[in-house]
Design a protein around this motif. Structure first.
Motif, PDB file in Angstrom:
ATOM      1  N   ARG A 175      58.804 -42.972 -35.941  1.00 36.78           N
ATOM      2  CA  ARG A 175      59.096 -44.126 -36.802  1.00 36.78           C
ATOM      3  C   ARG A 175      59.400 -45.352 -35.957  1.00 36.78           C
ATOM      4  N   TYR A 176      60.158 -45.162 -34.899  1.00 38.27           N
ATOM      5  CA  TYR A 176      60.494 -46.261 -33.990  1.00 38.27           C
ATOM      6  C   TYR A 176      59.243 -46.818 -33.317  1.00 38.27           C
ATOM      7  N   LEU A 177      58.392 -45.939 -32.807  1.00 43.04           N
ATOM      8  CA  LEU A 177      57.214 -46.379 -32.068  1.00 43.04           C
ATOM      9  C   LEU A 177      56.182 -47.047 -32.979  1.00 43.04           C
ATOM     10  N   ALA A 223      67.488 -45.505 -23.042  1.00 43.15           N
ATOM     11  CA  ALA A 223      66.339 -46.243 -22.544  1.00 43.15           C
ATOM     12  C   ALA A 223      65.820 -47.163 -23.643  1.00 43.15           C
ATOM     13  N   PRO A 224      65.301 -48.326 -23.300  1.00 49.46           N
ATOM     14  CA  PRO A 224      64.873 -49.281 -24.322  1.00 49.46           C
ATOM     15  C   PRO A 224      63.673 -48.826 -25.132  1.00 49.46           C
ATOM     16  N   ASP A 225      62.976 -47.790 -24.684  1.00 51.93           N
ATOM     17  CA  ASP A 225      61.789 -47.341 -25.398  1.00 51.93           C
ATOM     18  C   ASP A 225      62.064 -46.099 -26.239  1.00 51.93           C
ATOM     19  N   CYS A 226      63.272 -46.004 -26.805  1.00 46.60           N
ATOM     20  CA  CYS A 226      63.664 -44.865 -27.615  1.00 46.60           C
ATOM     21  C   CYS A 226      64.740 -45.329 -28.592  1.00 46.60           C
ATOM     22  N   GLU A 282      62.738 -33.497 -36.763  1.00 44.27           N
ATOM     23  CA  GLU A 282      63.484 -34.706 -37.108  1.00 44.27           C
ATOM     24  C   GLU A 282      63.586 -35.655 -35.929  1.00 44.27           C
ATOM     25  N   SER A 283      63.814 -35.137 -34.732  1.00 45.89           N
ATOM     26  CA  SER A 283      63.844 -36.015 -33.563  1.00 45.89           C
ATOM     27  C   SER A 283      62.485 -36.664 -33.343  1.00 45.89           C
ATOM     28  N   SER A 284      61.424 -35.866 -33.483  1.00 50.77           N
ATOM     29  CA  SER A 284      60.079 -36.397 -33.295  1.00 50.77           C
ATOM     30  C   SER A 284      59.772 -37.478 -34.325  1.00 50.77           C
ATOM     31  N   ALA A 285      60.125 -37.229 -35.581  1.00 48.43           N
ATOM     32  CA  ALA A 285      59.863 -38.217 -36.627  1.00 48.43           C
ATOM     33  C   ALA A 285      60.674 -39.492 -36.399  1.00 48.43           C
ATOM     34  N   THR A 286      61.916 -39.348 -35.953  1.00 46.68           N
ATOM     35  CA  THR A 286      62.729 -40.526 -35.642  1.00 46.68           C
ATOM     36  C   THR A 286      62.083 -41.346 -34.536  1.00 46.68           C
TER      37      THR A 286
END
Length: 647
Positions: A370-372, A240-243, A363-367
């Protein structure tokens, strides 16, 4: 529904890595022993040396016994448990110990948590690694669950068995890239989730890691730069474009649905918008689900329930997206914060503690964050990346009912390390006593008394574990009462140590103004009253910070504190009902100071109350009155610029 685990298929070889890094570089030796002797051999090899190095010796012995690369085994354990041991306490996904050996069926009728919740009975073999480890090592279930050394031996045996399944017997010259399929299988997932876990393991193997475990073991994993992945996963799904693409997020949409005709307000479970064009996105709100992943996914698809933007699964860090960031989800219990935030739910239970806030989840949450934050220009600090427990009530009546997740056991300092913005500075001896400070309590060594984690309501002490906060007392004495939060304790009684009582807590990353020192105690302003925090010079929990503060404007005795920054009445068109801005039950008194968290606070109200379009429906009403955000007690709050001065 605690403890049920999402059914995950046995993963095949993923073939993500190539190169000539050899197993010999990770110091392995010897073939695995027989099932009847290898477990006891592994435990004997650990020996009875210093207790301080027992965890590392267990990894060394297990790697040699089962011909597994030691540092690869250590990296797998880091992603599964961060090397921690939790005795006989299972994870939310039915796993135990540093290697997270799994047993999802319990007694065949209820989950491993023992709370009576029914689980699936047709779980694949990949979710029964505890039983597999017992067969491979000859060690019984109780030993594998309660003894971290036995658990590590069992995990090594399982990883080695997966390697034999994929490749047969490997020689000492085999490349470490040949273990990717086995690592993926160890995750218990299939497809994209398996790929993500493999990438995470090899990333920590590449960069290295070190920490003190929850039972005091000093662990260090050396960096192996040549173990870096050389290609992206071949099984990557459409993202999805928002991830961020590396996470392979799943799209599980929350419904925007009208369910109560003819009532135009009977709809759910979010509002359409066009953020950040019509509304700024200023906050990330960190939640925990207080339910299993499967239950959580069911709830977010219910139009009569609430919504949030993303959910992150505990056992493997898998991310599901439900509401596009441009739309407004209903997650924070404060419409103003909803208007300007993205909500992220993390599978887990706040009272169960840090035990199963897994490294994969962090780690997934931080990734994702960081993107958001990069995409929407959100400041990476603790006044904009906040816990649900920091969201203020909208009016005095709502304060006591506000949530307290992700709770006192979420590791904010580790989380901000992963975000690339470590909290505070070096905890050197602090020479000044008065000024502005950041709360840096540490985590592993910060064991605070907490009560009421069980469901009995008896106020029993919670199991001792690291916490993210320090208490605020009424005097420079640990025996003195905690300060009062009149929003939570209207009768004026002191705050308590109950797991849900945030009334006298300062969490990592929050900022305060101090006024003096008495021995090892520092005085400060907290919720309109003086308080004291234990912060010895030899090991300070308050670290100097260069930030702005606010005080009451000259000529005023006090300044009201608010839970939202809505416009003044004159800004509303006649078609839109005026939303009263009611002060909370707190005030800033003349002479007190609080840290300014943000001076650029939008003053607006997003009018979106019906499913159908109408006059001014889905309109952002903006005012001229100005507000500032401040750190105030455990939460953030707002003050009118007209009432305060900035220093």
């Amino acid at each position: 529904m605690r403890g049920s685990r999402s059914i995950r298929l046995h993963a095949g070889a993923v073939g993500l890595f190539a190169g000539s890094l050899m197993l010999s570089a990770f110091a392995i030796a010897g073939p695995a022993g027989s099932a009847s002797t290898s477990g006891s051999d592994c435990l004997r090899a650990i020996g009875s040396g210093s207790a301080a190095g027992a965890r590392d010796r267990a990894f060394t012995a297990a790697a040699r016994t089962y011909a597994v690369p030691k540092d690869l085994l250590v990296a797998v354990s880091y992603m599964e448990s961060r090397w921690d041991n939790h005795g006989s306490s299972p994870s939310t996904s039915g796993g135990y110990g540093p290697l997270h050996l799994t047993d999802v069926t319990g007694d065949g009728s209820s989950n491993a948590k023992g709370d009576g919740a029914t689980i699936r009975t047709q779980a694949p073999a990949s979710l029964h690694t505890l039983q597999l480890a017992s067969r491979l090592t000859g060690l019984n279930r109780g030993r594998l669950v309660s003894d971290p050394a036995a658990n590590i031996c069992g995990g090594a045996a399982v990883l080695a068995s997966y390697q034999r399944d994929h490749h047969g017997t490997l020689g000492a010259s085999s490349p470490v890239s040949a273990w990717t399929g086995s690592v993926g299988a160890y995750s218990g997932t299939a497809g994209r989730e398996s790929d993500v876990f493999v990438s995470q393991v090899y990333r920590v193997l590449t960069s290295g890691a070190q920490r003190t475990t929850n039972d005091g073991q000093q662990m260090r994993l050396a960096a192996h730069p040549s173990a870096a992945p050389l290609a992206t996963p071949s099984t990557a799904a459409t993202v999805a474009p928002d991830c961020p693409p590396s996470l392979g997020c799943e799209w599980i949409p929350a419904p925007y649905k009208w369910y109560g005709k003819p009532d135009p307000g009977a709809y759910g479970n979010h509002d359409l918008a066009n953020r950040p064009k019509n509304l700024g996105i200023d906050y990330i709100v960190i939640h925990d689900t207080e339910a299993t992943y499967d239950t959580t996914i069911g709830l977010v698809q219910d139009p009569t329930y609430v919504s949030w933007h993303y959910t992150i699964r505990s056992n493997d860090g898998h991310v599901a997206e439900h509401v596009r960031p441009k739309n407004v989800a209903w997650h924070a219990g404060n419409w103003y914060v909803n208007m300007h935030s993205i909500g992220i739910e993390h599978e887990g239970f706040a009272a169960d503690g840090s035990t199963w806030y897994t490294e994969s989840m962090y780690e997934s949450s931080a990734t994702l964050v960081r993107y958001l934050t990069h995409r929407f220009h959100i400041p990476v600090n603790r006044s904009h990346i906040i816990g649900h427990d920091q969201v203020p009530g909208i009016t005095p009546a709502y304060v006591a009912g506000m949530h307290w997740d992700p709770g006192p056991f979420w590791d904010w300092q580790h989380y901000f390390d992963l975000l690339g913005k470590p909290i505070g500075g070096h905890r050197h001896a602090v020479r000044r006593d008065v000024g502005t400070f950041t709360v840096v309590p540490g985590f592993q060594g910060n064991i605070q008394p907490v009560t009421g984690c069980d469901a009995s309501g008896s106020g029993n002490p919670c199991p001792a574990q690291p916490t993210n906060f320090v208490y605020v007392h009424t005097a420079p004495d640990a025996a003195s009462p905690l300060v009062t939060d009149i929003g939570l304790h209207p009768d004026g009684s002191p705050s308590t140590t109950d797991v849900s009582d945030i009334g006298a807590r300062l969490a990592a990353g929050q900022q305060v103004v101090t006024t003096g020192r008495s021995g090892d105690w520092v005085s400060l302003w907290y919720l309109g009253q003086p308080g004291w925090v234990y912060s010895p010079r030899s090991h300070p929990v308050l670290v100097p910070a260069r930030v702005h503060t606010v005080t009451v404007k000259r000529g005023l005795a006090s300044a009201p504190v608010y839970g939202r920054a809505y416009p003044e009445k004159s800004a509303y068109p006649k078609q839109v009902p005026y939303q009263t801005v009611t002060p909370l039950q707190y005030s800033i008194l003349d002479g007190q100071s609080y840290v300014l968290a943000d001076r650029h606070v939008p003053t607006d109200y997003y009018y979106a109350t019906t499913f159908t379009d109408g006059p001014y429906q889905r309109t952002d009403i903006r005012g001229h009155d100005r507000y500032y955000e401040i750190y105030f007690g455990h939460r953030v709050a707002f003050v009118r610029a007209a009432n305060v001065r900035i220093h």
